[in-house]
Write a protein that holds these residues in place. Structure first.
Motif, short mmCIF file in Angstrom:
data_model
loop_
_atom_site.label_atom_id
_atom_site.label_comp_id
_atom_site.label_asym_id
_atom_site.label_seq_id
_atom_site.Cartn_x
_atom_site.Cartn_y
_atom_site.Cartn_z
N ILE A 266 4.48 -6.02 4.61
CA ILE A 266 3.21 -5.75 3.90
C ILE A 266 2.05 -5.69 4.89
O ILE A 266 1.20 -4.79 4.84
CB ILE A 266 2.97 -6.83 2.82
CG1 ILE A 266 3.98 -6.69 1.69
CG2 ILE A 266 1.54 -6.74 2.29
CD1 ILE A 266 3.91 -7.81 0.67
N GLU A 267 2.01 -6.65 5.82
CA GLU A 267 0.93 -6.69 6.81
C GLU A 267 0.95 -5.47 7.72
O GLU A 267 -0.08 -4.83 7.96
CB GLU A 267 1.04 -7.97 7.64
CG GLU A 267 0.71 -9.24 6.89
CD GLU A 267 0.77 -10.46 7.79
OE1 GLU A 267 1.36 -10.35 8.89
OE2 GLU A 267 0.23 -11.50 7.40
N ASN A 268 2.12 -5.14 8.22
CA ASN A 268 2.22 -4.03 9.17
C ASN A 268 1.86 -2.69 8.55
O ASN A 268 1.26 -1.83 9.19
CB ASN A 268 3.64 -3.98 9.75
CG ASN A 268 3.94 -5.18 10.64
OD1 ASN A 268 3.03 -5.75 11.24
ND2 ASN A 268 5.20 -5.59 10.71
N ARG A 269 2.24 -2.50 7.28
CA ARG A 269 1.94 -1.23 6.62
C ARG A 269 0.46 -1.09 6.28
O ARG A 269 -0.06 0.01 6.17
CB ARG A 269 2.78 -1.09 5.36
CG ARG A 269 4.25 -0.79 5.65
CD ARG A 269 5.12 -1.04 4.46
NE ARG A 269 6.54 -0.82 4.76
CZ ARG A 269 7.55 -1.31 4.05
NH1 ARG A 269 7.30 -2.05 2.99
NH2 ARG A 269 8.79 -1.06 4.39
N LEU B 62 0.82 -1.20 0.00
CA LEU B 62 0.00 0.00 0.00
C LEU B 62 0.85 1.26 0.00
O LEU B 62 0.47 2.28 -0.57
CB LEU B 62 -0.93 -0.01 1.21
CG LEU B 62 -2.04 1.04 1.23
CD1 LEU B 62 -2.95 0.89 0.02
CD2 LEU B 62 -2.85 0.92 2.52
N ASP B 63 2.02 1.21 0.63
CA ASP B 63 2.86 2.40 0.70
C ASP B 63 3.50 2.74 -0.64
O ASP B 63 4.11 3.81 -0.77
CB ASP B 63 3.95 2.22 1.77
CG ASP B 63 4.87 1.05 1.45
OD1 ASP B 63 4.38 0.05 0.89
OD2 ASP B 63 6.07 1.14 1.75
N ALA B 64 3.34 1.87 -1.65
CA ALA B 64 3.87 2.17 -2.98
C ALA B 64 2.97 3.13 -3.74
O ALA B 64 3.37 3.69 -4.77
CB ALA B 64 4.04 0.88 -3.79
N LEU B 65 1.74 3.33 -3.25
CA LEU B 65 0.81 4.24 -3.92
C LEU B 65 0.99 5.66 -3.42
O LEU B 65 1.26 5.89 -2.24
CB LEU B 65 -0.64 3.82 -3.65
CG LEU B 65 -1.17 2.57 -4.34
CD1 LEU B 65 -2.66 2.43 -4.06
CD2 LEU B 65 -0.91 2.59 -5.82
N PRO B 66 0.83 6.65 -4.30
CA PRO B 66 0.80 8.04 -3.85
C PRO B 66 -0.35 8.23 -2.87
O PRO B 66 -1.43 7.66 -3.06
CB PRO B 66 0.58 8.84 -5.14
CG PRO B 66 1.00 7.92 -6.25
CD PRO B 66 0.70 6.55 -5.78
N PRO B 67 -0.16 9.01 -1.81
CA PRO B 67 -1.23 9.17 -0.81
C PRO B 67 -2.51 9.75 -1.38
O PRO B 67 -3.59 9.52 -0.84
CB PRO B 67 -0.59 10.12 0.23
CG PRO B 67 0.57 10.75 -0.47
CD PRO B 67 1.05 9.75 -1.46
#
Length: 547
Positions: free
Chosen positions: A507-510, A392-397
């Motif tokens: 991946i889970e933690n993010r 998910l953190d690979a996407l722009p906010p």
């Protein structure tokens, strides 16, 4: 902006307009500009492209259209380059519509031996724009692009861009009637034109013309079902040319687990209904599915389309990242023309990957992001977007804020009861004992195999069953899969979680604080007991990843 506004822009004093159109519509657009601008203003139309290297006169009538060599000495008549073409245009003392084909491609390309040629062309266009703005003669310039190349930003701020819209329902119906009448004469009364329109929605007029010709010559009989089938096959092949995979009716099996996600899709189906429109309920936008590879995100997208009763269109995100924002806009236009539909982005984060060398976002990615943000926010068509990704953190906010997607779900490793459902679904494919609620394994045997498959993905569970069935088939035995066969395949497999534990945990933690769980907590008899540090048993209320 639509092509119908071209004359309005010229009347408003805009001397240069960019027109973006598919290559197959090139002649159609030239005919339209000729009839709407050149004929109405009683001025000639000239076309320049890199293949000719000079201007040619274009004329169209009801019978045919043709490019003619020019005899006027004032205009460029030999191949001596783009700059000579602009010089001739400015010095020419006559009037006309001047079309430059695929000029942005010349700007984009780096030609050997011509240092700074892109900057020179941009400067030449800017100079021409301002000189024509003061010119008393009726000189109108159209930059016609057919290769998805965008104008440089410096020119976008100055020159408006128009696009050729796909035909409406009524226009498609009229065109199909004209094209089919040409081949078969009077149309059969029982022929349902509306079914043929649905089969060709998302295609241009020229593509529909070709599709009708192929359908007529391929069909053994002329009826609605046969023609619609051939037209649909042609549309699928055309969409593949644009890296769009069109599936009219996804034929996929159900999947085990993910009950919260399934409930969300059922509610989305209600939100697409006519009763929802009467109640002013907004159309659903879509859903983001985040989780490790192999957990069933792609299958969930296909099942979503099946449950909604919509066709599924999947986009090649790699092709979009390479093609840029203009390419994406054209794809979205075709997708919306096919609505209602489910639009599927696999590996969504590929669209926003940073430069592998510098680690910085490139201009192409920013333009794609801007196009997506605008489309997701403003779309009013029944297009349900399903986008899957691992991180998910690979996407722009900007893409994860409220209003872009209706919900973000984390699709993780299946819980015990979900693993049982997944195994049962796949076991029933090979061993009839598991069909219709059959259960040849005892509760104790189920606990053994479920304990051995903790943190296995749905794909890995399916693979275990398939290998067990294949092994018995190769031995010439009746396929009867029990605990021993499943354990044998489990021992031979190294799950993803074991191979890449750190990345999976990351991946889970993010996703923990951004995504909703896709499954309810497991309160079944197979759920593992939760114990404290001291070994005291707890209830299962906290067994879910997100609790």
């Amino acid at each position: 902006m639509q092509l119908s506004k071209l004359d309005l822009l010229f009347k408003a004093g805009t001397p240069i307009v960019n027109v973006s159109t598919p290559l197959c519509e090139r002649i159609t657009v030239l005919e339209l500009i000729y009839q709407e601008i050149a004929v109405n203003k009683n001025i000639p139309l000239y076309v320049w492209n890199a293949g000719w290297g000079c201007f040619k006169k274009f004329k169209a009538d009801s019978q045919n259209n043709q490019f003619y060599p020019i005899n006027l000495k004032e205009l460029q008549v030999i191949n001596d380059g783009i700059f000579a073409a602009f010089d001739c245009l400015l010095s020419y003392d006559g009037e006309g519509v001047f079309i430059f084909e695929n000029l942005p491609s010349l700007i984009k390309e780096t030609l050997p031996g011509y240092f700074g040629i892109s900057s020179r062309i941009i400067s030449q266009v800017i100079n021409t724009f301002y000189e024509l703005s003061k010119c008393e003669l009726a000189k109108y310039v159209v930059l016609m692009t057919t290769d998805n190349t965008e104008l440089p930003q410096s020119l976008c701020d100055l020159i408006p861009t128009l696009s050729t819209p796909l035909p409406s329902f009524e226009e498609i119906a009229s065109s199909i009637q004209i094209f089919l009448t040409k081949y078969i004469g009077k149309l059969p009364r029982e022929l349902e034109i509306s079914s043929l329109v649905h089969a060709t929605s998302g295609l241009t007029i020229e593509e529909i013309r070709t599709g009708c010709a192929l359908a007529f010559h391929s069909a053994h009989q002329i009826d609605t079902q046969t023609l619609a089938s051939h037209l649909l096959s042609y549309k699928i092949s055309r969409f593949l040319a644009f890296n769009l995979n069109f599936i009219p009716s996804p034929n996929v099996p159900d999947f085990g687990g993910l009950d919260l996600l399934k409930d969300f899709i059922k509610k989305a189906k209600l939100d697409f209904s006519g009763q929802a429109r009467d109640a002013n309920i907004p159309l659903p936008k879509g859903v983001l599915l985040v989780g490790p590879p192999g957990t069933g995100k792609t299958l969930a997208a296909n099942v979503s389309a099946r449950e909604l009763g919509f066709p599924l269109i999947s986009i090649d995100t790699g092709a979009v990242a390479a093609g840029g924002a203009t390419y994406l806009k054209r794809l979205l236009t075709r997708v919306e023309a096919c609505a209602p539909v489910v639009l599927y982005f696999d590996e969504f984060d590929k669209l926003f990957a940073a430069n592998s060398v510098t680690g910085e976002d490139n201009t192409n990615n920013k333009q794609i992001l801007g196009t997506l943000l605008t489309w997701l926010q403003d779309k009013h068509s029944p297009v349900f977007v399903v986008a899957t990704l691992n991180r998910l953190d690979a996407l722009p906010p900007e893409l994860t804020r409220v209003g872009r997607f209706d919900e973000i779900f984390y699709v993780g490793f299946p819980q015990a009861i979900e693993r049982k459902e997944i195994l049962t679904l796949h076991l029933a494919r090979f061993d009839q004992r598991y069909c219709n609620g059959g259960n040849p394994l005892t509760s104790k045997e189920w606990r053994v195999i479920l304990n051995k498959t903790v943190n296995c993905t749905g794909a890995e569970l399916a693979r275990m069953v398939e290998k067990a069935a294949r092994c018995q088939f190769h031995q010439g035995r009746e396929i009867l899969i029990g605990l021993a066969e499943l354990l044998e395949q489990r021992e031979a497999m190294v799950p993803l979680y074991v191979r890449d534990t750190d990345r999976i945990l990351a991946i889970e933690n993010r996703a923990r604080y951004f995504a909703q769980p896709s499954s309810s907590p497991d309160h079944s008899e197979y759920a593992p007991a939760i114990t404290t540090f001291w070994g005291n048993s707890q209830n299962h209320s906290s067994s879910n990843f997100f609790d």
